[in-house]
Write a protein that holds these residues in place. Structure first.
Motif, PDB file in Angstrom:
ATOM      1  N   ARG A  81       0.509  -1.041   0.571  1.00 39.99           N
ATOM      2  CA  ARG A  81       0.233   0.236  -0.049  1.00 39.99           C
ATOM      3  C   ARG A  81       0.973   1.059  -0.207  1.00 39.99           C
ATOM      4  O   ARG A  81       0.551   2.472  -0.789  1.00 39.99           O
ATOM      5  N   LYS A  82       2.137   1.255   0.698  1.00 46.41           N
ATOM      6  CA  LYS A  82       3.251   2.063   0.831  1.00 46.41           C
ATOM      7  C   LYS A  82       3.604   2.611  -0.942  1.00 46.41           C
ATOM      8  O   LYS A  82       3.927   4.023  -1.214  1.00 46.41           O
ATOM      9  N   LYS A  83       4.286   1.600  -1.097  1.00 45.88           N
ATOM     10  CA  LYS A  83       4.814   1.445  -2.341  1.00 45.88           C
ATOM     11  C   LYS A  83       3.641   1.623  -3.397  1.00 45.88           C
ATOM     12  O   LYS A  83       3.835   2.771  -4.484  1.00 45.88           O
ATOM     13  N   ILE A  84       2.655   1.899  -3.356  1.00 48.76           N
ATOM     14  CA  ILE A  84       1.694   2.030  -4.783  1.00 48.76           C
ATOM     15  C   ILE A  84       1.414   3.331  -3.944  1.00 48.76           C
ATOM     16  O   ILE A  84       1.360   4.704  -5.658  1.00 48.76           O
ATOM     17  N   GLN A  85       0.983   3.898  -3.094  1.00 44.77           N
ATOM     18  CA  GLN A  85       1.255   5.779  -2.895  1.00 44.77           C
ATOM     19  C   GLN A  85       2.469   6.077  -3.244  1.00 44.77           C
ATOM     20  O   GLN A  85       1.705   7.453  -3.788  1.00 44.77           O
ATOM     21  N   THR A  86       3.600   5.752  -2.664  1.00 42.62           N
ATOM     22  CA  THR A  86       4.608   6.505  -3.462  1.00 42.62           C
ATOM     23  C   THR A  86       4.595   6.713  -5.245  1.00 42.62           C
ATOM     24  O   THR A  86       4.485   7.910  -5.611  1.00 42.62           O
ATOM     25  N   LEU A  87       3.763   5.362  -5.940  1.00 39.68           N
ATOM     26  CA  LEU A  87       3.775   5.970  -7.073  1.00 39.68           C
ATOM     27  C   LEU A  87       3.194   6.128  -7.881  1.00 39.68           C
ATOM     28  O   LEU A  87       2.910   7.461  -7.936  1.00 39.68           O
ATOM     29  N   SER A  88       1.839   6.383  -7.150  1.00 39.75           N
ATOM     30  CA  SER A  88       0.683   7.954  -7.535  1.00 39.75           C
ATOM     31  C   SER A  88       1.260   8.464  -7.268  1.00 39.75           C
ATOM     32  O   SER A  88       0.843  10.203  -7.544  1.00 39.75           O
ATOM     33  N   ASP A  89       1.781   9.244  -5.885  1.00 38.92           N
ATOM     34  CA  ASP A  89       2.601  10.502  -5.704  1.00 38.92           C
ATOM     35  C   ASP A  89       3.522  10.913  -7.263  1.00 38.92           C
ATOM     36  O   ASP A  89       3.375  12.186  -7.258  1.00 38.92           O
ATOM     37  N   ALA A  90       4.012  10.113  -7.233  1.00 42.72           N
ATOM     38  CA  ALA A  90       5.394  10.351  -8.074  1.00 42.72           C
ATOM     39  C   ALA A  90       4.806  10.487  -9.611  1.00 42.72           C
ATOM     40  O   ALA A  90       5.077  11.485 -10.241  1.00 42.72           O
ATOM     41  N   LEU A  91       3.812   9.855  -9.446  1.00 43.87           N
ATOM     42  CA  LEU A  91       2.914  10.348 -11.847  1.00 43.87           C
ATOM     43  C   LEU A  91       2.309  11.240 -11.160  1.00 43.87           C
ATOM     44  O   LEU A  91       2.345  12.114 -12.156  1.00 43.87           O
ATOM     45  N   GLU A  92       1.747  11.638 -10.001  1.00 41.10           N
ATOM     46  CA  GLU A  92       0.615  13.830 -10.255  1.00 41.10           C
ATOM     47  C   GLU A  92       2.161  14.177  -9.797  1.00 41.10           C
ATOM     48  O   GLU A  92       1.511  15.903 -10.583  1.00 41.10           O
ATOM     49  N   THR A  93       2.968  13.997  -9.328  1.00 49.46           N
ATOM     50  CA  THR A  93       4.059  15.155  -9.286  1.00 49.46           C
ATOM     51  C   THR A  93       4.125  15.657 -10.491  1.00 49.46           C
ATOM     52  O   THR A  93       4.932  16.356 -11.274  1.00 49.46           O
TER      53      THR A  93
END
Length: 122
Positions: free
Chosen positions: A100-112
């Motif tokens: 779940r943490k990795k998914i959030q990190t990837l999601s944050d990077a996509l949006e950033t």
């Protein structure tokens, strides 16, 4: 391993072969017991942090792992018998939380970096 397993799954799908990549959490086995782990007698100084992590795991985690290997084995048998098993299968609270943490990190990077990502088209 995930990328290789995903590619394998796509390649063998036409033949009716199913692939499941299992992400096991920490299981309460004898893996961290003395005599189970073989550590170097002359460790490389560049890997001091790795050796410290191994020592900490053996001392602090051994016998405290949250996963029950018998329950995990039963889940693996269940998955192996499914008509449509999952490609990605997470076993354990610890690995679930890490995913779940990795998914959030990837999601944050996509949006950033969305603007950069979308700006390179012709």
């Amino acid at each position: 391993m995930a990328g290789l397993s995903e590619a394998l799954a796509a390649e063998v799908k036409p033949f009716g072969i199913k692939v499941t990549l299992v992400y096991p959490g920490h299981m309460r086995t004898g893996f961290l017991s003395k005599g189970s782990l073989m550590l170097p007698s002359h460790p490389v100084s560049d890997y001091v942090l790795v050796r410290e992590n191994e020592k900490e795991a053996a001392e602090d985690m051994n016998g405290q792992q949250m996963g029950d290997p018998q329950k995990a084995a039963a889940k693996l048998i269940k998955i192996s018998q499914l008509e449509n098993p999952p490609l990605h299968y997470f076993l354990g609270e610890d690995v679930y939380d890490a995913a779940r943490k990795k998914i959030q990190t990837l999601s944050d990077a996509l949006e950033t970096w969305k603007d950069d990502s979308l700006s390179i088209g012709f």
